[in-house]
Design an enzyme around this catalytic site. Structure first.
Site, PDB file in Angstrom:
ATOM      1  N   ARG A   1      51.967  16.766  54.943  1.00  0.00           N
ATOM      2  CA  ARG A   1      50.907  16.840  53.935  1.00  0.00           C
ATOM      3  C   ARG A   1      51.398  17.154  52.535  1.00  0.00           C
ATOM      4  NH1 ARG A   1      48.588  17.992  58.455  1.00  0.00           N
ATOM      5  NH2 ARG A   1      50.531  19.065  58.742  1.00  0.00           N
ATOM      6  N   THR A   2      52.159  18.257  52.435  1.00  0.00           N
ATOM      7  CA  THR A   2      52.500  18.746  51.095  1.00  0.00           C
ATOM      8  C   THR A   2      53.332  17.719  50.339  1.00  0.00           C
ATOM      9  OG1 THR A   2      52.426  20.974  52.000  1.00  0.00           O
ATOM     10  CG2 THR A   2      53.453  20.727  49.845  1.00  0.00           C
TER      11      THR A   2
ATOM     12  N   ARG B   1      60.593  22.823  48.152  1.00  0.00           N
ATOM     13  CA  ARG B   1      60.283  23.541  49.396  1.00  0.00           C
ATOM     14  C   ARG B   1      61.606  23.966  49.993  1.00  0.00           C
ATOM     15  NH1 ARG B   1      56.191  22.308  54.262  1.00  0.00           N
ATOM     16  NH2 ARG B   1      54.811  23.089  52.657  1.00  0.00           N
TER      17      ARG B   1
ATOM     18  N   HIS C   1      53.075  29.944  48.898  1.00  0.00           N
ATOM     19  CA  HIS C   1      52.794  28.510  48.910  1.00  0.00           C
ATOM     20  C   HIS C   1      51.554  28.341  48.020  1.00  0.00           C
ATOM     21  CE1 HIS C   1      52.367  24.446  50.032  1.00  0.00           C
ATOM     22  NE2 HIS C   1      52.237  24.546  51.327  1.00  0.00           N
TER      23      HIS C   1
HETATM   24  C1  NCD Z   1      51.951  25.263  55.800  1.00  0.00           C
HETATM   25  C2  NCD Z   1      53.377  25.590  55.414  1.00  0.00           C
HETATM   26  O1  NCD Z   1      54.257  24.745  55.429  1.00  0.00           O
HETATM   27  O2  NCD Z   1      53.558  26.723  55.019  1.00  0.00           O
HETATM   28  N1  NCD Z   1      51.660  23.917  55.859  1.00  0.00           N
HETATM   29  C3  NCD Z   1      51.291  23.253  54.715  1.00  0.00           C
HETATM   30  O3  NCD Z   1      51.996  23.253  53.742  1.00  0.00           O
HETATM   31  N2  NCD Z   1      50.113  22.625  54.718  1.00  0.00           N
HETATM   32  C4  NCD Z   1      51.508  25.989  57.011  1.00  0.00           C
HETATM   33  C5  NCD Z   1      52.257  25.822  58.298  1.00  0.00           C
HETATM   34  O4  NCD Z   1      53.319  25.219  58.364  1.00  0.00           O
HETATM   35  O5  NCD Z   1      51.741  26.351  59.300  1.00  0.00           O
END
Ligand code: NCD
Length: 311
Positions: free
Chosen positions: A56-57, A106, A134
Site C-alpha cells: 500500500r504505502t 522506509r 509512520h
Molecule cells: C503498516 C506498517 O508497515 O507499519 N502498514 C502500512 O504501512 N499500511 C502496518 C503493518 O505492517 O502492520
C-alpha cells in the site's frame, strides 16, 4: 508549509495537521478524474527508498507523485545494494549525488529518516522507521475519521493489539491527542505496556474495556517480524481475546468506525465479516492515503504558497 521534512507527528502542531488534511481533501478530486494528473510538481524528482516490504504505502506514494507530475524513481529492499553490504548513509550519499528533491524512506531502524533529514538537503518523508513512526498512515487515518465524524475534538479512538511494535499506533498516539481526541489502548500486557500512557492516552488492556466508549476502533496486525516468540501464546488465543469479530463488535456503538492500516491477517486480529462489513472504512483509508501523500509532496516541495497552482 515551512518545514523541509515530515519525520513524525510528535512535534507537529494542530494547525499544521489541519492544513495537511484540508489540502488532502482538495486533492481527492484529482483521483476521480479520467485523466488523473495535474502539473503541480512538473520537473521535480521524487525517490522512493523502501528497505522494508510494502504494498500500500509504496504504491500510494508512487501514485501520489505521478498524479502531481513529479518524476518518480525508486527501489525496494530486495533490489537494493544493501544486500551487497552498503550502509544507509552511503546509499543516501549516492542518491544525493543524483540531485533528488525529495526522498521517501522506509527502513527497519528507528531514526533512519531523521538521520537522512539531518545529513542532506533533500526533503525526507518517513514512510515507516522500525517501531518508531509512520506519520502519513496516521494522517490518512485522521482524514478518514474526520470525513465521518466531522471534528476529532472530543472523540474516542480505541487502538487494539500489538501497540508496542506498531509505528502506526505511535504516530496516532502523538497525532490524535494534538487534534483533541482521546486514545484508549488495549492489547496483551506484553504488547500494550503502561508506559505508553501520556496526556490524552489511556492504557486499558482488555478489548471489552474500550469497545463501548469508542467512536473508532483501530485494529493492528501482530508485528511478527519484530516479535519475540515469548510475547504471544498462540494466534488462536490472541484472536479469542483481542480479535474483533461480529460478537464483540455488537458491544460497540452501531455508528462505530472500524479501521485497520493493512495488511490484515484475517481471522487473527479481525474476522472477515467485520473487515468487509458495514462499519469498516478500511478501503476509504487506502483511497485517502493517495490524497494525503499528494498533499504532503505538494506542501513540502512547493510550500503550498500558491494553493491555486494545484488545480
Ligand atoms: C503498516 C506498517 O508497515 O507499519 N502498514 C502500512 O504501512 N499500511 C502496518 C503493518 O505492517 O502492520
Amino acid at each position: 508549509m515551512k518545514r523541509k521534512d515530515l519525520l513524525g507527528l510528535r512535534d507537529v502542531p494542530a494547525e499544521e495537521i489541519t492544513r495537511i488534511l484540508d489540502t488532502a481533501a482538495r486533492f481527492r478530486e484529482v483521483s476521480r478524474r479520467r485523466i488523473k494528473k495535474v502539473p503541480t510538481l512538473r520537473g521535480r524528482t521524487v525517490v522512493s527508498a523502501f528497505f522494508e516490504n510494502s504494498t500500500r504505502t509504496k504504491l500510494s506514494f508512487d501514485l501520489a507523485a505521478k498524479r502531481l507530475s513529479a518524476d518518480t524513481v525508486g527501489f525496494s529492499a530486495s533490489s537494493s545494494s544493501t544486500k551487497k553490504g552498503e550502509t544507509l548513509m552511503d546509499t543516501a550519499r549516492n542518491i544525493a549525488a543524483m540531485a533528488p528533491d525529495l526522498v521517501i524512506l522506509r527502513h527497519g531502524c528507528a531514526g533512519a529518516a531523521h538521520m537522512l533529514a539531518r545529513g542532506f538537503d533533500f526533503s525526507v518523508i518517513n514512510a515507516g522507521d522500525g517501531i518508531n513512526e509512520h506519520p502519513t498512515q496516521a494522517l490518512l487515518d485522521m482524514l478518514t475519521m474526520r470525513d465521518h465524524l466531522g471534528s476529532l475534538e472530543g472523540r474516542t479512538v480505541a487502538i487494539v493489539g500489538d501497540v508496542i511494535h506498531s509505528r502506526v499506533a505511535r504516530s496516532n498516539i502523538y497525532g490524535l491527542p494534538t487534534m483533541g481526541a482521546r486514545v484508549l489502548l488495549a492489547g496483551p500486557g506484553t504488547m500494550c505496556r503502561p508506559e505508553l500512557a501520556r496526556p490524552g492516552v489511556e492504557v486499558r488492556h482488555r478489548i471489552d474495556d474500550v469497545l463501548e466508549e469508542a467512536d473508532v476502533i483501530m485494529m493492528l496486525r501482530i508485528q511478527r517480524e519484530r516479535l519475540d516468540r515469548a510475547m504471544l501464546p498462540s494466534s488462536r488465543e490472541y484472536s479469542h481475546l483481542y480479535g474483533l469479530d461480529a460478537k464483540k463488535l455488537a458491544r460497540a456503538s452501531d455508528k462505530v468506525l472500524v479501521m485497520h492500516p493493512g495488511p490484515i491477517n484475517r481471522g487473527v486480529e479481525m474476522s472477515p465479516e467485520v473487515a468487509d462489513g458495514p462499519r469498516s472504512v478500511i478501503m476509504e483509508q487506502v483511497t485517502n492515503g493517495v490524497a494525503v501523500r499528494m498533499a504532503l509532496l505538494f506542501l513540502l516541495l512547493d510550500g503550498g504558497e500558491d494553493e491555486h497552482a494545484q488545480a
